[in-house]
Structure formats: structure tokens, C-alpha cells
Motif scaffolding. Structure first.
Motif, PDB file in Angstrom:
ATOM      1  N   LYS A   1       3.058   4.422 -12.072  1.00  0.00           N
ATOM      2  CA  LYS A   1       1.968   3.277 -11.489  1.00  0.00           C
ATOM      3  C   LYS A   1       1.936   2.102 -12.614  1.00  0.00           C
ATOM      4  O   LYS A   1       2.304   1.921 -13.826  1.00  0.00           O
ATOM      5  CB  LYS A   1       0.349   4.092 -11.839  1.00  0.00           C
ATOM      6  CG  LYS A   1       0.165   5.244 -10.988  1.00  0.00           C
ATOM      7  CD  LYS A   1      -1.091   5.823 -11.035  1.00  0.00           C
ATOM      8  CE  LYS A   1      -1.174   6.899 -10.078  1.00  0.00           C
ATOM      9  NZ  LYS A   1      -2.535   7.599 -10.247  1.00  0.00           N
TER      10      LYS A   1
ATOM     11  N   ASP B   1       2.064   2.012  -3.526  1.00  0.00           N
ATOM     12  CA  ASP B   1       0.963   2.502  -4.146  1.00  0.00           C
ATOM     13  C   ASP B   1       0.976   4.059  -3.944  1.00  0.00           C
ATOM     14  O   ASP B   1       0.894   4.886  -4.770  1.00  0.00           O
ATOM     15  CB  ASP B   1      -0.272   1.896  -3.797  1.00  0.00           C
ATOM     16  CG  ASP B   1      -0.389   0.718  -4.690  1.00  0.00           C
ATOM     17  OD1 ASP B   1       0.241   0.588  -5.314  1.00  0.00           O
ATOM     18  OD2 ASP B   1      -1.264  -0.364  -4.134  1.00  0.00           O
ATOM     19  N   GLU B   2       1.126   4.356  -2.543  1.00  0.00           N
ATOM     20  CA  GLU B   2       1.021   5.712  -2.373  1.00  0.00           C
ATOM     21  C   GLU B   2       2.330   6.401  -2.995  1.00  0.00           C
ATOM     22  O   GLU B   2       2.075   7.839  -3.261  1.00  0.00           O
ATOM     23  CB  GLU B   2       0.981   5.757  -0.663  1.00  0.00           C
ATOM     24  CG  GLU B   2      -0.332   5.596  -0.058  1.00  0.00           C
ATOM     25  CD  GLU B   2      -0.397   5.424   1.229  1.00  0.00           C
ATOM     26  OE1 GLU B   2       0.664   5.547   1.976  1.00  0.00           O
ATOM     27  OE2 GLU B   2      -1.508   4.865   1.720  1.00  0.00           O
TER      28      GLU B   2
ATOM     29  N   LYS C   1       0.906  -1.213   0.024  1.00  0.00           N
ATOM     30  CA  LYS C   1      -0.076   0.188  -0.048  1.00  0.00           C
ATOM     31  C   LYS C   1       0.922   1.203  -0.159  1.00  0.00           C
ATOM     32  O   LYS C   1       0.704   2.199  -0.733  1.00  0.00           O
ATOM     33  CB  LYS C   1      -0.925   0.089   1.425  1.00  0.00           C
ATOM     34  CG  LYS C   1      -2.131   0.926   1.221  1.00  0.00           C
ATOM     35  CD  LYS C   1      -2.933   0.725   2.286  1.00  0.00           C
ATOM     36  CE  LYS C   1      -4.065   1.686   2.658  1.00  0.00           C
ATOM     37  NZ  LYS C   1      -4.681   1.672   3.773  1.00  0.00           N
TER      38      LYS C   1
ATOM     39  N   THR D   1       3.610   6.187  -5.623  1.00  0.00           N
ATOM     40  CA  THR D   1       3.431   6.380  -7.125  1.00  0.00           C
ATOM     41  C   THR D   1       2.224   7.567  -7.190  1.00  0.00           C
ATOM     42  O   THR D   1       2.120   8.096  -8.315  1.00  0.00           O
ATOM     43  CB  THR D   1       2.617   5.213  -7.808  1.00  0.00           C
ATOM     44  OG1 THR D   1       1.612   4.645  -7.105  1.00  0.00           O
ATOM     45  CG2 THR D   1       3.730   4.077  -7.678  1.00  0.00           C
ATOM     46  N   GLU D   2       1.530   7.758  -6.191  1.00  0.00           N
ATOM     47  CA  GLU D   2       0.547   8.873  -6.351  1.00  0.00           C
ATOM     48  C   GLU D   2       1.034  10.354  -5.910  1.00  0.00           C
ATOM     49  O   GLU D   2       0.464  11.126  -5.963  1.00  0.00           O
ATOM     50  CB  GLU D   2      -0.705   8.445  -5.258  1.00  0.00           C
ATOM     51  CG  GLU D   2      -1.649   7.398  -5.991  1.00  0.00           C
ATOM     52  CD  GLU D   2      -2.556   6.826  -4.959  1.00  0.00           C
ATOM     53  OE1 GLU D   2      -2.563   7.236  -4.055  1.00  0.00           O
ATOM     54  OE2 GLU D   2      -3.041   5.732  -5.222  1.00  0.00           O
TER      55      GLU D   2
END
Lengths: 267, 239
Positions: free
Chosen positions: A138, A15-16, A12, A18-19
């Protein structure tokens, strides 16, 4: 939180990353992927004794860490299991290659030691570059980039579905582990004799899921080929990024920069 | 219209799991398919969708469900799986919704437009660019329904659409089902939800149709339900 849940949490966090919004994040995934591949190729191509040459390649991850705002400490933390593995590969070099290669302050350093350090540095830099790639692009953009590079659709599909379902599988492992520990208090980890049935159960559940997933794909017209995932068009900045780094990498590989700098000062 | 004519199916020879099933579901009708575990509900759903092969026993809008007609059948019949994680296999919600549309030859621009439209219709536009593995169970269910609705099916088949949902999300799904113009066939053990959404109920047991009739009548029949390992819906048992 058990290990599986920790792994899920780490995923997780990735993922964060990449944001985030930074100049590097805004570049197209294709250019970042190509630069990373080129970086890895050039880095591994250095001679086993060319420690200074490999060291100069650290420029790329350094610039990326600065521009992307991604923490170097986090990168080292994520690589903590991989670095010892890289070290293991070259650990015997100092024992086999004992010929002195250079002397520093009267201490002779063997070729084996230099080649070991070079290998370790190469490994760390390649891991760093890979970490930076997956934390600035992403997964769907990376898949689109892979398709643009004409990587077979089947491989890209497997890669994408693995990423999509790794969290589902990890959740399943976390649930099973919790269920196990609730009925095996005081045990550290899963007992050796239970591994067979534990993994068997996991496999059966995975297969059930896979069958249902495949049915869901068929019901929405899947015929062996995923629809085109391309979405990011390469922008000028991405091209400039790619070309600039290609030139820098080639210069670092074929020009002896440390030697050039040294000569400047000697004059 | 979905028509089942004398459908019998067996996984192992001599052990039929469905026996001589026949019924018709008219356009716009919402039918609840109920029965205890092992009654044959899932097998019946799979046969309707062509995931299991049958011989000229299942028809959707007059088209027989068989190998040659599967692309057409799957365009007509949308299926919402019980576990949304199994249904949402693309990385993001938008990509998942567009998946079926692109497979059926729609252009990317048109698929994007349709994705926006269906997300707006379900009031979940904020999910568009979210990763499927990072949204809640209720959001996953809405996204899964959106992915199926985007294909504009004439009928929706739903397997336990309210399972594992909190009361608020359960209510949202029920409201959504009631607002859909499509034909719906819903299998569920949540008889309250069936009562809220369906006008007709088909009760299955041991592979056969035990009763087919108005939901209000069948779901109030305590003796009938208990004889087939079911109970009155909670909302009726309290009265």
C-alpha cells in the motif's frame, strides 16, 4: 467512460490489488522495496550481451507472480505503453553493431540484436518488478518504508500527496472533458486551439485546491514535517525474504548459472 | 468564547471587504453566518482562523489571533472545509485523523486510541482503514469532521457543511451538529439547515453586519432576506 475516468478506474484496480491477501502482501513494504531496488540494480548491471544472465533474473518476477496471485496478463496489459518506449531505446542497436556474435543453426546473430534483446528484457523485468511492488504494497506503507530509508520527508510528502490527489485531479479532468464534449459534439479529443485554456483552467483549479489544502494542513498543526508514518515493523519473514533474494540475486549475477547447468549435462 | 472587535479588512487598499464587524459568540452557542455570495463570510472565517492577518480584532477564549498565538488558536478552533477532499490529505482516514494529533505532540498509541474514539462517536468506525479517495462524499464529510473533532477544539467553524450531500447524509450531518457540545459557527446558503441547527443568525451583506439575532426571527423575515439577495428557508416558505 472517457480516458480520464478509465485512468481513475485503473488506479482503483491497483488499489484493489494491494488489498489482496497473500504471503507477499503480508511482508513488510520495506523489505519488498529493498528487494525491488536490489533486483533493478542487479538486472541493469548485466553486460549488454549477457542475455542468458538477464533471462535468469526472470526468476524473481515469476516467483512473485506465483506467490502473490497477481495476474501476469494484467501486468503486461498495464505495461503496454511502456514496453514500446523501452524498445525504442535500443531499436537502433542492430543497425550500429553488426558484428556477428553467435550462430544458431547457421544463422549469424549480430551483437546489436543481442544487446537490443538484452535491453528489452532488462526493461521488461524492471517494469514487472515495479508493478509487483506497487500492487503488493500500500502507498502509505511504501511512504513509511521510504522514510525508514531516510528519504527526505519533503520528497515522501510530495509522493504521498501526488498519489492522494491524482484521483481528484483526474476527476477534474474527466469533468472538464465531459463538459467540453457536451458543447463540442462530433469532435474527437480536444481541439488543438482549446488546449491552452483547458490546461490553464486545470492549473488554476489545481492551484485553488492546493491553497485550500495547505490551509487545511496548517490548521492541523503542519509545520513542514509530516508526522512519522512508520507503522509496519519488520517481521522475521520479511528479513528472510530480503536476505534470501539478496543471496539469489548475487548468485545469479556472479555465477554463470546457465553455464553451470550446461556443464552438468555435458558431463 | 469568540469575540470580534471592530474588524475591518481589505485585500486592496480602499476596498474593504469587511467593515467594522463586532460580535461575540458565547460558549456552546451555535451561530449561522449567512449572506449572499461576496458578502464576506469566507474572509471572516479566514480571519478568525488566522489564515488572514488581522490586528487585535479577533479573540478566541481571550487569546488574540495573531502570528505568535496561531498554534494555540488552531488548537481551540477547528475548521471543516466545504470540500472534504481538500481537508483529507492523508492516504487513509485513520492517518488523516491522527495527523493533527501527532503534530501537536501526541504519541502514536494515544493518537490511535483517540482516532478510534472519535470514529465510534460518529458511528463511522468502518471508515478507519479506508482510503480517502475511495469513500463517498457523505463519508468524506463525516471523516473530515472526525479529523477536526479529534483535536478537541472548543469551537467548530464549518463552511457549507451540507453542500453536495444527499438528503440522508445531510440529515446525519444536521443531527451531528445538533449533538455537538462545542461552540459552532456555520456559514451556509442552506438556510433550512441553519434553521435546524442554529439558535442565532448573523446576516452579512457587503462586508457589514445587517442583522444579528435569533434564527427563528431573522429566517422568517422575508423582506429582510430578499433585500439582501436571499430567500426564506423552504420549510418556512411552504407554510
Amino acid at each position: 467512460m472517457n480516458r480520464a475516468e478509465k485512468a481513475l478506474h485503473a488506479l482503483k484496480q491497483m488499489d484493489e490489488l494491494t488489498e489482496m491477501d497473500s504471503p507477499v502482501h503480508r511482508l513488510s513494504a520495506l523489505s519488498k522495496l529493498l528487494v525491488t531496488l536490489l533486483f533493478i540494480l542487479i538486472t541493469v548491471s548485466f553486460h549488454k550481451y549477457d542475455l542468458t544472465g538477464v533471462f535468469m533474473m526472470a526468476l524473481y518476477p515469476y516467483v512473485l507472480f506465483q506467490l502473490s496471485g497477481i495476474s501476469f496478463r494484467l501486468c503486461i496489459y498495464r505495461m503496454r505503453y511502456a514496453i514500446p518506449l523501452v524498445a525504442m531505446i535500443g531499436i537502433f542497436n542492430p543497425f550500429f553493431d553488426r558484428d556477428p556474435l553467435l550462430q544458431i543453426a547457421g544463422i549469424s546473430i549480430s551483437g546489436g540484436m543481442i544487446s537490443f534483446l538484452t535491453l528489452l528484457l532488462k526493461g521488461m523485468l524492471c517494469l514487472c518488478a515495479s508493478f509487483l511492488l506497487v500492487s503488493t504494497a500500500k502507498i502509505d506503507d511504501l511512504c513509511a518504508a521510504l522514510r525508514r530509508m531516510h528519504v527526505p520527508s519533503l520528497l515522501v510528502t510530495v509522493f504521498m500527496l501526488t498519489y492522494r490527489y491524482i484521483s481528484v485531479l483526474t476527476e477534474e479532468v474527466a469533468l472538464m472533458t465531459d463538459a467540453y464534449h457536451l458543447r463540442a459534439p462530433g469532435q474527437k479529443g480536444i481541439a488543438f486551439h482549446a488546449w491552452g485554456s483547458f490546461l490553464g483552467q486545470l492549473l488554476l483549479r489545481t492551484m485553488d485546491r492546493a491553497q485550500e489544502l495547505y490551509a487545511a494542513m496548517l490548521l492541523r498543526g503542519y509545520n513542514g514535517e509530516f508526522p512519522d508514518l512508520q507503522k509496519n515493523e519488520n517481521r522475521t519473514a520479511s528479513w528472510i525474504w530480503l536476505i534470501t533474494w539478496a543471496v539469489i540475486f548475487l548468485a545469479l549475477r556472479w555465477l554463470n548459472i546457465p553455464d553451470l547447468i550446461g556443464r552438468m549435462f555435458m558431463r | 468564547m469568540i469575540e470580534i472587535r471592530n474588524l475591518t479588512y481589505e485585500y486592496e487598499p480602499g476596498k474593504p471587504v469587511l467593515k467594522n464587524i463586532s460580535f461575540t459568540v458565547e460558549d456552546g452557542e451555535r451561530v449561522g453566518l449567512i449572506g449572499a455570495n461576496g458578502a464576506g463570510k469566507s474572509t471572516l472565517m479566514k480571519l478568525m482562523l488566522g489564515l488572514l492577518e488581522s490586528t487585535d480584532a479577533v479573540f478566541a477564549d481571550g487569546v488574540p489571533v495573531k502570528k505568535d498565538t496561531l498554534p494555540e488558536i488552531r488548537r481551540k478552533l477547528g475548521f471543516v472545509l466545504q470540500n472534504s477532499d481538500h481537508q483529507m490529505f492523508m492516504p487513509t482516514v485513520a492517518q488523516d485523523i491522527a495527523f493533527g494529533l501527532l503534530n501537536y505532540g501526541m504519541g502514536q498509541t494515544e493518537a490511535d486510541r483517540k482516532t478510534d474514539e472519535v470514529l465510534n462517536q460518529l458511528h463511522v468506525s468502518y471508515l478507519k482503514d479506508k482510503y480517502n479517495h475511495r469513500i463517498s462524499g457523505g463519508e468524506k464529510r463525516m471523516a473530515a469532521i472526525a479529523a477536526v473533532l479529534a483535536m478537541e477544539p472548543s469551537a467548530l467553524l464549518m463552511d457549507e457543511p451540507t453542500s453536495a450531500l444527499d438528503p440522508e447524509n445531510r440529515r446525519r450531518i444536521i443531527q451531528l451538529i445538533c449533538s455537538l457540545p462545542q461552540t459552532c459557527i456555520i456559514t451556509s446558503h442552506d438556510l433550512d439547515m441553519i434553521l435546524d441547527t442554529c439558535s442565532r443568525v448573523i446576516l452579512l451583506d457587503q462586508g457589514g453586519i445587517i442583522k444579528d439575532g435569533p434564527a427563528e426571527t431573522i429566517l422568517r423575515d422575508r423582506e429582510l432576506l430578499e433585500a439582501h439577495h436571499m430567500e426564506l428557508p423552504l420549510s418556512l416558505s411552504r407554510r
